[in-house]
Design an enzyme around this catalytic site. Structure first.
Site, PDB file in Angstrom:
ATOM      1  N   SER A   1      67.270   7.032  29.268  1.00  0.00           N
ATOM      2  CA  SER A   1      67.981   7.980  28.415  1.00  0.00           C
ATOM      3  C   SER A   1      67.360   7.972  27.025  1.00  0.00           C
ATOM      4  CB  SER A   1      69.463   7.600  28.331  1.00  0.00           C
ATOM      5  OG  SER A   1      70.077   8.266  27.256  1.00  0.00           O
ATOM      6  N   GLU A   2      66.693   9.050  26.686  1.00  0.00           N
ATOM      7  CA  GLU A   2      66.042   9.131  25.371  1.00  0.00           C
ATOM      8  C   GLU A   2      67.082   9.023  24.258  1.00  0.00           C
ATOM      9  OE1 GLU A   2      65.453  11.268  27.851  1.00  0.00           O
ATOM     10  OE2 GLU A   2      63.404  10.707  28.392  1.00  0.00           O
TER      11      GLU A   2
ATOM     12  N   GLN B   1      58.691   8.353  26.186  1.00  0.00           N
ATOM     13  CA  GLN B   1      57.531   8.338  27.080  1.00  0.00           C
ATOM     14  C   GLN B   1      56.582   9.521  26.855  1.00  0.00           C
ATOM     15  OE1 GLN B   1      58.249   8.000  31.494  1.00  0.00           O
ATOM     16  NE2 GLN B   1      57.794   5.881  30.946  1.00  0.00           N
TER      17      GLN B   1
ATOM     18  N   GLU C   1      61.501   3.338  28.150  1.00  0.00           N
ATOM     19  CA  GLU C   1      61.413   3.390  29.605  1.00  0.00           C
ATOM     20  C   GLU C   1      60.072   2.816  30.049  1.00  0.00           C
ATOM     21  OE1 GLU C   1      61.848   7.600  29.969  1.00  0.00           O
ATOM     22  OE2 GLU C   1      63.819   7.523  29.036  1.00  0.00           O
TER      23      GLU C   1
ATOM     24  N   HIS D   1      54.695  17.737  29.336  1.00  0.00           N
ATOM     25  CA  HIS D   1      53.934  16.524  29.011  1.00  0.00           C
ATOM     26  C   HIS D   1      52.795  16.828  28.035  1.00  0.00           C
ATOM     27  CE1 HIS D   1      56.083  15.114  32.519  1.00  0.00           C
ATOM     28  NE2 HIS D   1      55.642  13.897  32.329  1.00  0.00           N
TER      29      HIS D   1
ATOM     30  N   PHE E   1      63.702  15.650  22.708  1.00  0.00           N
ATOM     31  CA  PHE E   1      64.789  16.461  22.156  1.00  0.00           C
ATOM     32  C   PHE E   1      66.179  16.006  22.586  1.00  0.00           C
ATOM     33  CE2 PHE E   1      61.045  18.727  21.095  1.00  0.00           C
ATOM     34  CZ  PHE E   1      61.297  19.024  19.774  1.00  0.00           C
TER      35      PHE E   1
END
Lengths: 353, 324
Positions: free
Chosen positions: B58-59, B81, B28, B128, B87
């Site tokens: 979308s991870e 990111q 991203e 974060h 997860f």
């Protein structure tokens, strides 16, 4: 301001060979006698093998197995339509496909008999190792297709997932990335109406599964998945479109799982006998037999020869698979490319005399 | 040339992408924007969208697609990111990336790198500031690297981009711009699985990695001023882990402090401590001390400083162990 229509879409349903073996001559693909013969032989062999696998499991000679009976047209039609240079990403239900790609039938048995060796498949066969989790192969197919595109290989990547897999996030990721990255994919949804016990209608309110393609900017087609001519033709066309135009397609093949999900469940608990009877009349092999008879290929003698050949092949494969004996020590050898000191020590400890 | 860690990683990516055209970067905001931390700055202009891909958000999609690319001949560097968001993609890493080599007995492999900033105490939003190395070290089949300096970041990433297995590359965002050091222009590799002994000493062994190595170094300086001789080890590679270097050091010092910012329970310090107990019990002069994050959810910025091990807590840990 007048209301504007910003999107309109539709999904075609295609059937070439109906349940009674009547062919739509306009849509009928031009298939050589040799290929027609192979389609039939593979369907019969797949069913014979499947029956044998079930029997092996029931007598303790094989572990949990996911039967394919009823879905032969989706598997064999695709296997015959794919080019050797295309990739196939099957789910566990399509494990017979490895054989169609040139891998001995015995090796697939070895996999279901509990040996990792069964999936020790050379990438040159261009068939991805099947996954047990649902739908995970779909984004891998998208990434794989991106590789083919980047490397300038004109190869389609044909993946399988069931109706249940369309509820997984992976289905969304795979289609979404394929649309944006313009990858040469063919996403086959084998809609066999059940995810273990949960019926298709409880997976999604969506009228068809193929229409989901439209939201991602892909083409979506629904077809009779028990019609091997339709499967063959649509996979051929979609793969060509993927290879030559980098345009992904979603193919919903409507079929029916005649057997159980795996040898661990009893379908009587969640579906009616009438329903099963309805689908029995739409069997993929029965109708193709009529078609071949009309083509002058099928005869009683031919049937006998094909069946005996299939039986022999299956018996040989099972015999070979049961004779296989792997080395337990191998379980430590492929964790990473290079064995760590930690694993060397554990391996020694695990197999000390 | 003097570089901070962001520059060192960026420099490495440029060099590696020039060396090997199968390498591509995806994630991203990694392209046009150059990454939220500017780690991929300039790559898009140089290599174009085909090799520097701004992906959908979308991870799971990023890692899933990267996995497919890796198995069929490319070498993707996927960026998550922030580690707190990995997860969504964990499923792909655990169920497939880590297992594919084994379940195909070496026929299919996943040579990809998944980069992600981790670590906290930088006043960031919730999710974060995570330090989630344990869930990855726990999985056989994954390589887990965590550099603590610009020099190591470049050399470790270069190794990761030649590795034959999936590499989790954890970047301590707290150190991204914390300091500069000399980083060679030319390509070099730091071997995977080899710890770095930052300082030799005789009274106590201090083991850490990533951002905590930086903080620990300050505490070690203080300890040295107080007359305690500390052998400081930076692990760099968490899996495979260089236990030999730890054992050798503890055999010499008889004392060990492990510092990590992840929570204490089942943090990697527990494993290191157990290994020392198994092999070096009779050499120990004191229990192995763990200075770690508390077993709580990482607090919001106003109070997060109480969570992370700081110079003071580490120094206390050292003194407590020496005076046991």
């Amino acid at each position: 301001m007048p209301v504007k229509k910003v999107f309109e879409g539709s999904v075609d349903y295609i059937q070439i060979l109906d349940k009674n073996g009547k062919v739509d001559e306009e849509l009928e693909p031009d298939i050589s006698k040799d290929v027609l013969d192979k389609l039939y032989r593979h369907m019969v062999t797949a069913r014979t093998w499947d029956k044998k696998c079930l029997a092996l499991q029931r007598t303790g000679r094989m572990y949990t197995y996911a039967p394919l009976v009823g879905q032969e047209a989706t598997i064999i039609g695709t296997g015959m339509a794919a080019d050797k240079t295309d990739w196939i990403f099957p789910s566990y239900r399509e494990s017979y496909l490895y054989h169609m790609r040139g891998i001995p039938l015995s090796q697939i048995n070895i996999s279901w008999m509990g040996w990792e060796k069964g999936l020790q498949i050379d990438p040159e066969y261009r068939t991805f190792p099947y996954a047990i989790p649902i739908g995970t192969q779909l984004p891998y197919a998208t990434g794989g297709a991106y590789s083919m595109k980047m490397k300038g290989e004109k190869s389609a990547v044909i993946s399988f997932g069931g109706d249940g897999s369309t509820s997984e996030g992976e289905f969304h990721d795979a289609l979404n990335f394929a649309g944006v990255l313009e990858t040469p994919n063919v996403f086959i949804i084998s809609n066999n109406h059940y995810a273990i016990s949960v019926p298709r209608k409880w997976q999604t309110k969506s009228e068809t599964l193929a229409q989901k393609a439209l939201a991602y900017g892909l083409k979506g087609i629904q077809a009779d998945g028990n019609d091997v001519l339709a499967v063959y033709r649509l996979v051929k066309e979609s793969a060509r479109r993927a290879r030559e135009e980098n345009k992904p397609t979603v193919l919903e093949l409507v079929t029916y799982r005649m057997g159980m999900h795996t040898t661990s469940d009893d379908p009587k608990k969640y579906r009616s006998e009438e329903e099963v009877e309805y689908w029995k009349k739409r069997d993929p092999i029965d109708r193709f037999r009529i078609y071949l008879e009309n083509k002058g290929i099928w005869s009683e003698d031919y049937e006998k020869e094909v069946n005996e050949g299939a039986k022999q092949k299956v018996e040989d494969a099972v015999k070979e698979a049961e004779e296989f004996k792997g080395d337990p020590k191998e379980m430590f050898n492929h964790v990473l490319a290079d064995m760590t000191k930690n694993l060397e020590e554990q391996k020694k400890e695990a197999f000390k005399k | 040339m003097k570089m901070h860690m962001v520059q060192a990683i960026n420099n490495c990516l440029f060099q590696e992408m020039e060396r090997d055209e199968s390498i591509l970067v995806m994630g991203e905001d990694v392209g046009v924007d150059g990454g939220v931390f500017r780690v991929t700055d300039g790559l898009y202009d140089k290599f174009g969208r085909e090799r520097v891909i701004d992906t959908p958000l979308s991870e799971a999609g990023i890692v899933g697609t990267a996995l497919g690319m890796a198995t069929l001949g490319l070498r993707p560097v996927a960026e998550i990111q922030f580690q707190g968001f990995v997860f969504n993609a964990y499923h792909h890493l655990v169920q497939h990336a880590a297992r594919l080599r084994n379940r195909t007995r070496g026929k299919f492999t996943v040579p990809m790198v998944v980069r992600m900033p981790y670590s906290g105490n930088v006043n960031a939003l919730e999710h974060h500031s995570e330090s989630m190395e344990s869930p990855f070290i726990h999985i056989p089949g994954l390589i887990v690297l965590c550099p603590a300096s610009p020099y190591d970041a470049k050399g470790l990433l270069a190794s990761a981009l030649k590795a034959k297995d999936p590499v989790m590359f954890f970047e301590p965002k707290r150190l991204y711009r914390a300091f500069k050091e000399d980083v060679p222009e030319e390509r070099y590799e730091i071997p995977i699985g080899k710890a770095s002994v930052l300082r030799e000493g005789s009274d106590l062994t201090l083991v850490s990695w990533g951002a905590m190595t930086y903080v620990s170094s300050k505490a070690v300086e203080k300890a040295e001023e107080n007359g305690i001789s500390v052998e400081q080890i930076d692990l760099r590679s968490l899996s495979p882990c260089d236990y030999e270097t730890i054992h050798e050091s503890v055999k010499k010092t008889g004392r060990c402090v492990v510092v990590h910012e992840a929570v204490k329970t089942l943090g990697f310090g527990a494993e290191i401590s157990a290994r020392i107990m198994e092999k070096d019990l009779l050499r120990l002069e004191a229990p192995v001390k763990r200075v770690t994050g508390w077993d709580i959810t990482i607090p919001y910025p106003k109070t997060e400083e109480y969570f992370f091990p700081d110079e003071k807590r580490i120094l206390e840990g050292i003194e407590e162990t020496v005076n046991f």
